[in-house]
Design an enzyme around this catalytic site. Structure first.
Site, PDB file in Angstrom:
ATOM      1  N   HIS A 505       1.251  -1.508  -0.083  1.00 14.52           N
ATOM      2  CA  HIS A 505       0.309   0.210  -0.279  1.00 14.52           C
ATOM      3  C   HIS A 505       1.552   1.194  -0.327  1.00 14.52           C
ATOM      4  O   HIS A 505       2.217   1.032   0.230  1.00 14.52           O
ATOM      5  CB  HIS A 505      -1.041   0.444   0.904  1.00 14.52           C
ATOM      6  N   ASP A 507       0.673   4.997   2.099  1.00 15.14           N
ATOM      7  CA  ASP A 507       0.463   5.538   3.036  1.00 15.14           C
ATOM      8  C   ASP A 507      -0.586   6.928   2.695  1.00 15.14           C
ATOM      9  O   ASP A 507      -1.669   7.083   3.728  1.00 15.14           O
ATOM     10  CB  ASP A 507       1.410   5.854   4.198  1.00 15.14           C
ATOM     11  N   HIS A 577       4.747  -0.183   0.095  1.00 17.65           N
ATOM     12  CA  HIS A 577       5.586  -1.090   1.131  1.00 17.65           C
ATOM     13  C   HIS A 577       4.845  -2.253   0.827  1.00 17.65           C
ATOM     14  O   HIS A 577       3.589  -1.832   1.213  1.00 17.65           O
ATOM     15  CB  HIS A 577       6.130  -0.377   1.728  1.00 17.65           C
ATOM     16  N   ARG A 587       6.722  -9.202  16.196  1.00 20.31           N
ATOM     17  CA  ARG A 587       7.559  -8.023  16.261  1.00 20.31           C
ATOM     18  C   ARG A 587       6.745  -6.536  16.081  1.00 20.31           C
ATOM     19  O   ARG A 587       5.641  -6.207  15.970  1.00 20.31           O
ATOM     20  CB  ARG A 587       7.536  -8.288  14.384  1.00 20.31           C
TER      21      ARG A 587
HETATM   22  O1  LIG Z   1       5.523  -2.175  10.096  1.00 24.94           O
HETATM   23  C1  LIG Z   1       6.435  -1.565   9.062  1.00 24.94           C
HETATM   24  O2  LIG Z   1       7.707  -2.217   8.815  1.00 24.94           O
HETATM   25  C2  LIG Z   1       5.212  -0.875   8.230  1.00 24.94           C
HETATM   26  C3  LIG Z   1       3.859  -0.315   8.910  1.00 24.94           C
HETATM   27  C4  LIG Z   1       3.120   0.016   7.474  1.00 24.94           C
HETATM   28  O3  LIG Z   1       3.256  -0.161   6.840  1.00 24.94           O
HETATM   29  C5  LIG Z   1       1.756   0.797   7.631  1.00 24.94           C
HETATM   30  O4  LIG Z   1       1.336   1.093   9.398  1.00 24.94           O
HETATM   31  O5  LIG Z   1       1.584   1.512   6.546  1.00 24.94           O
HETATM   32 FE   LIG Z   2       2.951   1.959   5.454  1.00 21.69          FE
END
Ligand SMILES: O=C(O)CCC(=O)C(=O)O
Ligand SMILES: [Fe+2]
Length: 654
Positions: A505, A507, A577, A587
């Site tokens: 996606h 952001d 990403h 994580r």
């Molecule tokens: O946690 C991550 O590495 C990416 C999370 C992400 O892309 C988001 O929450 O928009």
């Molecule tokens: Fe993101």
């Protein structure tokens, strides 16, 4: 029927789709491709067959003379006369449906074939198609588009027509599933309130609202490509536009007319379509009175509008919720209060007057030095623009404090009845999120240490000042949202996993990987300008962050999380990403979004700070809690040291 599939054995009841799916995944994991494909296809087919049974039985029972619902009673039949008629008809209809199901699926068939919730979600998310590439109708549409791209409208037409008809058929089977008991459980779980506690009529209204919500979601489900979290926007109108253009190109003017008229049912004011219609009319010469929109589309639109009308009624008067999946809903259908909100969302477009520009990186190096931070990879090394990996933002001790905070907050949540939610992105992971305000409240209540909550505020400011110095030295960046997020693999569900922890996606815009476009409009958080992910640990399996091209497929860079590592990037289409599946362990990362728009500054940040400043926490030298400014402090704050007393430098190649 997708090509290459053996015809189903006639008359045989379908096998349970979840068993087939599980077998298919096992075969897949073992590398037995041929059986895997056969089993997965069979799972899809069996699920479709179940959908068909529901749909056929629904139609059959609606048409039975003895069970059809009564006509509206006349004016002289007195109040309440319809009530026993209606309820008796409902009982008869239920009986008819039960018998029909048993006839088609064998005794107890529907129950025997009921699918478990994890597998149901997998189907809903169209995961089986992940293994089989794409849904057939989506492939047909793509083939049609490829022909159009090569100016072969004649060859494109059968594919486009088939794609549309198959999409409509898929929508029908999806809708038929909406009356199923499983759907109802799931909807009721998600939304409490609409009639679930009321008497007979409140319960009926609540149930009906949930059926309608589910039906309305079907277009989006069908338009969602495997592995993607968002549907192709405007799936049906887009197909109709392609169809009328292709028909016009090969000279099928009446079909071009039918399709453009169908498109206009969705968007009556669309200028391009109106112009095309005039052109087709002129080319056709004399008017053809019989020509109108396609019947299938007309039925679809009318039915959908009827459902929207009822849903918006329930929103306004019964407190139901409804997230309209369609951008074409006429404004007149949407209650004034909601319309107001939509307008506001659309008007807030800070980028209109001040488009983001690449910045000269003036003093970021000084800031890095001051912070004891190293630049590990810049945009060039990451094969992109406006992205960077920085290390050394946290000491291991600080990571420990924040991890403990996440853990304590999750436990406090569990004690108060909050079950660790499944991730909104994948059913195979749990997902816990903590905001700065929640952390401060928990700290005030003594449920978590206040050191952790304090550090959360401090660290978010550390990231903000660094991100501003690096990407936007001439224009202030504000935090707009700070979220401490842990994703944990659910044991026993990892072996055959193929999905992502977080699908690809961007952001601040809605990415359409097929065109590479990204729509900067709701539901995206359009005001986000820079994103930051500050990682806290690396003792888990999987879970690397990756960047892709706007096609959401071609990976351009990957980053392995570790304590104190910040990945920062601009939030738009240049940085799609995702996160690979977390297959073991937990994580944790601090996700931060920054904005240039002061009106989107994170209010809760200040509230949290106020809370932490309260009487219990009044230590004299607490710098962070004394800063009275409206902005988070930009000054460097004291950092936790390691036992050795100096903040360790972490520099490692990725
Ligand atoms: O946690 C991550 O590495 C990416 C999370 C992400 O892309 C988001 O929450 O928009
Ligand atoms: Fe993101």
């Amino acid at each position: 029927e997708p090509p290459g599939l053996a015809p189903p054995s006639p008359g045989a009841p379908p096998q349970a789709p979840d068993l087939l799916y599980a077998d298919g995944l096992r075969a897949y994991a073992a590398g037995a491709w041929a059986p895997a494909v056969a089993l997965l296809r069979e799972a899809l087919r069996s699920r479709a067959a179940l959908g068909r049974v529901r749909r056929d039985c629904g139609a059959h029972c609606a048409a039975e003379p003895g069970v059809s619902l009564p006509a509206a009673p006349g004016p002289d039949s007195g109040p309440g006369a319809w009530e026993p008629l209606l309820l008796r008809a409902a009982l008869r209809r239920a009986e008819c449906l039960t018998q029909c199901g048993a006839r088609r699926l064998g005794p107890g068939g529907a129950a025997r074939l009921r699918v478990g919730s994890a597998v149901r979600d997998a189907f809903r998310r169209r995961e089986p198609y992940n293994y089989l590439q794409r849904a057939y109708y989506q492939a047909a549409f793509d083939t049609g588009l490829e022909h159009l791209g090569r100016q072969e409208a004649g060859l494109a037409l059968p594919w486009l027509e088939e794609a549309l008809q198959e999409s409509l058929a898929q929508v029908e089977s999806c809708r038929a599933g909406c009356e199923g008991p499983e759907e109802q459980e799931r909807e009721a779980e998600e939304e409490e309130g609409t009639g679930s506690q009321g008497g007979l009529y409140e319960a009926i209204a609540g149930h009906w609202t949930r059926v309608l919500q589910c039906r309305q979601r079907c277009v989006g489900d069908v338009a969602t490509r495997p592995g993607r979290s968002l549907p192709v926007p405007d799936f049906l109108p887009t197909q109709l536009r392609r169809l009328h253009e292709a028909h016009a190109q090969v000279g099928n003017l009446s079909q071009a007319m039918e399709n453009v008229l169908s498109f206009l049912l969705f968007y009556p004011e669309d200028e391009a379509a109106k112009t095309a219609l005039d052109r087709y009319q002129a080319q056709l010469g004399e008017p053809r009175p019989g020509l109108g929109p396609r019947e299938d589309i007309q039925r679809f639109v009318l039915r959908s509008l009827g459902e929207k009308r009822q849903l918006y009624y329930a929103v306004e008067h019964l407190g139901a919720s409804f997230k309209d999946p369609d951008p074409w809903t006429p404004a007149a259908f949407i209650p004034e209060a909601l319309r107001e909100k939509l307008r506001e969302d659309q008007e807030k477009r800070p980028w209109d007057d001040e488009p983001p520009q690449p910045k000269p990186l003036t003093h970021w190096k000084d800031v890095l030095l001051m912070e004891g931070v190293t630049l590990t990879q810049d945009a060039r090394q990451l094969n992109g623009s406006e992205r960077a990996v920085l290390d050394g933002l946290l000491t291991p001790a600080e990571c420990g404090v924040l991890l403990q905070l996440a853990k304590d907050a999750a436990e406090a949540g569990a004690r108060s009845g909050y079950r660790g939610r499944r991730s909104p992105h994948t059913p195979h992971e749990r997902f816990e999120g903590l905001t700065v305000l929640k952390a401060a409240q928990l700290a005030r209540a003594g449920a978590v240490g206040s050191q952790g909550a304090q550090l959360l505020l401090e660290v978010s400011e550390r990231v903000r000042s660094l991100t501003q110095a690096y990407f936007s030295p001439d224009r202030p960046l504000h935090l707009s949202f700070t979220h401490l997020v842990c994703r944990s693999a659910i044991e026993g569900e990892q072996a055959q996993r193929m999905d992502l922890s977080h699908p690809v996606h961007a952001d601040n815009c809605v990415l359409d990987p097929d065109t590479g476009e990204c729509w900067r409009e709701p539901p995206a958080y359009t005001y986000r300008d820079y994103s930051g992910l500050l990682y806290l640990n690396d003792d888990f399996q999987g879970g690397d962050l990756f960047f892709t091209e706007p096609n959401a497929l071609t990976v351009t860079a990957q980053v392995r999380p570790r304590c104190g590592r910040l990945v920062a990037f601009s939030s738009g289409v240049e940085n799609p990403h995702g996160v690979w599946a977390v297959t073991r362990g937990r994580r944790c990362a601090l996700a931060l979004w920054h904005t240039w728009a002061p009106e989107h500054r994170e209010q809760e940040w200040m509230e949290a700070k106020e809370l932490l400043r309260g009487p219990e926490k009044d230590e004299g030298e607490d710098v962070a809690s004394r800063d009275p400014g409206p902005e988070p402090p930009s000054r460097r704050l004291p950092r936790l040291q390691d036992k050795a007393g100096k903040p360790p430098r972490i520099r490692e190649e990725l």
